[in-house]
Structures are given as structure tokens and as C-alpha cells.
Design an enzyme around this catalytic site. Structure first.
Site, PDB file in Angstrom:
ATOM      1  N   PRO A  82       0.948  -1.277   0.105  1.00 12.03           N
ATOM      2  CA  PRO A  82       0.005  -0.081   0.021  1.00 12.03           C
ATOM      3  C   PRO A  82       0.700   1.216   0.032  1.00 12.03           C
ATOM      4  CG  PRO A  82      -0.474  -1.467   1.888  1.00 12.03           C
ATOM      5  CD  PRO A  82       0.630  -1.920   1.039  1.00 12.03           C
ATOM      6  N   GLU A 109       0.626  -5.714   7.544  1.00 12.69           N
ATOM      7  CA  GLU A 109       1.099  -4.882   8.170  1.00 12.69           C
ATOM      8  C   GLU A 109       2.585  -4.313   7.657  1.00 12.69           C
ATOM      9  OE1 GLU A 109      -1.785  -6.699  10.692  1.00 12.69           O
ATOM     10  OE2 GLU A 109      -0.234  -7.399   9.727  1.00 12.69           O
ATOM     11  N   ARG A 147      -0.312  -9.604 -20.521  1.00 10.92           N
ATOM     12  CA  ARG A 147      -1.046  -9.296 -22.075  1.00 10.92           C
ATOM     13  C   ARG A 147      -0.275  -8.283 -22.885  1.00 10.92           C
ATOM     14  NH1 ARG A 147      -4.107  -5.331 -22.246  1.00 10.92           N
ATOM     15  NH2 ARG A 147      -6.115  -6.496 -23.063  1.00 10.92           N
ATOM     16  N   ASP A 162      -5.799  -0.558 -27.092  1.00 12.37           N
ATOM     17  CA  ASP A 162      -5.291   0.720 -27.233  1.00 12.37           C
ATOM     18  C   ASP A 162      -6.282   1.721 -26.716  1.00 12.37           C
ATOM     19  OD1 ASP A 162      -3.483   0.361 -30.441  1.00 12.37           O
ATOM     20  OD2 ASP A 162      -3.192  -0.515 -28.401  1.00 12.37           O
TER      21      ASP A 162
HETATM   22  C1  J9Q Z   1      -0.037  -5.867   0.321  1.00 14.16           C
HETATM   23  N1  J9Q Z   1      -3.300  -3.375   0.757  1.00 14.16           N
HETATM   24  O1  J9Q Z   1      -2.903  -2.585  -1.674  1.00 14.16           O
HETATM   25  C2  J9Q Z   1      -2.927  -1.828  -2.815  1.00 14.16           C
HETATM   26  N2  J9Q Z   1      -2.004  -2.164  -3.528  1.00 14.16           N
HETATM   27  C3  J9Q Z   1      -1.238  -3.003  -2.898  1.00 14.16           C
HETATM   28  C4  J9Q Z   1      -1.901  -3.210  -1.711  1.00 14.16           C
HETATM   29  C5  J9Q Z   1      -1.282  -4.049  -0.628  1.00 14.16           C
HETATM   30  C6  J9Q Z   1      -2.080  -4.263   0.454  1.00 14.16           C
HETATM   31  C7  J9Q Z   1      -1.841  -5.231   1.493  1.00 14.16           C
HETATM   32  C8  J9Q Z   1      -0.911  -6.100   1.300  1.00 14.16           C
HETATM   33  C9  J9Q Z   1      -0.261  -4.848  -0.780  1.00 14.16           C
END
Ligand code: J9Q
Length: 246
Positions: A82, A109, A147, A162
Site C-alpha cells: 500500500p 502490516e 497481456r 489501445d
Molecule cells: C500488500 N493492501 O494494496 C494496494 N496495492 C497493494 C496493496 C497491498 C495491501 C496489503 C498488502 C499490498
């Protein structure tokens, strides 16, 4: 690399990710991080220095796994978190050029910060919401990247892909039947008037984008036609368009 390899089993065996692997265009392997733990309890996390709630992913299993799996200095390491930079189509294009990617999934965490720093990893977030781990984000990144690998998509699919990169949301699409449960397909699409259809599609793409993603509209340069079409939309609203009674 993940503590929950089972999460990947379904998604990797369907649709495009499956076909890309079957064609030999990509090889995707899922590794259980606990294979690189050494204690009886296969410990991959620990309490945070400085106190606080939750657990933190330990550096040793991740570093040892990367040491074992890294193929060359060209391997690009991605940590899903995050705290990462927002994932974009442009980043997907960049990652698709790499010969070898290692995606590292953690639990909520987070990681000991020496992991992304010490690995020289790109830390990526797929959006601002709370998830339980990096596995679903890793699959999102994988889908977007695979992709773009040459040969993965058919010609029709590649041509269609595109339009998002053109900076507007897609215009509304319809298929048969022309009336379903009283809901009609816009008449212009049945008219055979290709110029009118192109104009209608551009207008509806602009309408949607301004309604739903004004941030996108600010990033592109609007042509004279675009400005006229947006003015038409404003006039519709003023003279009682969709959603207005009477
Ligand atoms: C690992 N929320 O959230 C948005 N992009 C990645 C993540 C995320 C999360 C919790 C753990 C990645």
C-alpha cells in the site's frame, strides 16, 4: 513469492495467463516463502521494532529467496505494498520489457523496510484500499504485464486494447438484441451512418470521462470537436436531458 501459494492456482490457470504460459511466451512460477525459513515454526514475520500492533515480514526469507531465484542483475524486483507508487498502464509496459520479474507478496502490516530498499525493488500499489495481502495485487500486475508481452494477445484484442491509453474512458458498447426488457440501443448505432456513429462515440466517451474521471480529462488536450461535444452535453442538461423530469 508468497506465504499463500494456493491463491495463485485458479487465476494462473485460466484465460490469457493460461494461454500465454501454454504458448511458451511466459513462464510463471509460484514460490512459497516458507521454503526459505529455517526454524521449526517456519517463521516469516515478527513484531515491529518501536512497538505497535501487527506483524512485520522478516528480511531473511525474502532475501534468501531472491538470492536463489534471481537469474541475473537484470531481474526486476517488485514489492506489492500500500506504500508503493501507483501502478499505471505505463508501468505495465515497462515491466513487460523485462526478461525476468520477481513479485514479492507480503501481508498487511508490511515489510521490514530493508526488503524493498536492500533489493532495489520497485514498490507498487494497485490502489487505495485495505487488502489482506499482496497476492491479489500481484495477480493484477501480472495480468496487466503478461497481456503486453508480444504474441500473447490476438490481433483483434491488441487493436482494441489501445483505447484506454488514448486517455479517455471507452464509449458505451451495445450488442443484439436492439431492445431488451424495454431498454433500447441508441438509434444512431443502428443507422449505418459511420460518421454520425464516430461522433456519437466520441461524445459519449467525453461524457463518461467527465462524469466519472474528471482527472483523466484534465490530462488530455481537447480538440475543437471535443470542446463542441462537451458544450452540446452541457446544453442537453440545461434544456432537460436524461435524468430530468418534465
Ligand atoms: C500488500 N493492501 O494494496 C494496494 N496495492 C497493494 C496493496 C497491498 C495491501 C496489503 C498488502 C499490498
Amino acid at each position: 513469492m508468497t506465504l499463500f501459494p494456493g491463491i495463485f492456482q485458479g487465476p494462473l490457470q485460466e484465460s490469457i495467463l493460461r494461454r500465454a504460459q501454454e504458448k511458451g511466451l511466459v513462464e510463471i512460477r509460484v514460490h512459497d516463502l516458507r521454503a526459505w525459513t529455517h526454524d521449526r515454526h517456519r517463521t516469516a514475520d515478527d513484531i515491529p521494532y518501536g512497538g505497535g500492533s501487527g506483524m512485520v515480514m522478516k528480511p531473511e526469507p525474502v532475501f534468501e529467496a531472491v538470492d536463489a531465484l534471481r537469474q541475473d542483475p537484470e531481474s526486476r524486483i517488485v514489492v506489492l505494498s500500500p506504500q508503493g507508487v501507483p501502478f499505471t498502464q505505463e508501468m505495465a509496459g515497462g515491466l513487460a520489457q523485462a526478461e525476468h520479474l520477481i513479485l514479492v507478496c507480503g501481508r498487511y502490516e508490511g515489510f521490514d523496510d530493508r526488503i524493498p530498499r536492500g533489493l532495489g525493488a520497485l514498490e507498487i500499489s494497485i490502489g487505495d484500499y485495505v487488502l489482506t495481502g499482496g497476492e491479489l495485487p500481484a495477480l493484477v500486475v501480472l495480468d496487466a504485464v503478461v497481456r503486453l508481452v508480444p504474441g500473447v494477445l490476438g490481433d483483434a484484442e491488441s487493436a482494441a486494447g489501445d483505447s484506454f491509453s488514448a486517455g479517455l474512458l471507452e464509449f458505451p458498447q451495445y450488442t443484439r438484441p436492439p431492445v431488451y426488457r424495454g431498454l433500447v440501443v441508441p438509434a444512431v448505432l443502428l443507422s449505418g451512418d459511420h460518421l454520425a456513429i464516430a461522433r456519437w462515440r466520441r461524445k459519449e466517451a467525453l461524457r463518461r470521462t467527465r462524469d466519472r474521471r474528471p482527472d483523466l480529462l484534465e490530462r488530455i488536450r481537447l480538440s475543437e470537436l471535443d470542446q463542441d461535444l462537451l458544450a452540446e452535453i452541457d446544453d442537453e442538461a440545461a434544456s432537460g436531458g436524461a435524468g430530468m423530469n418534465s
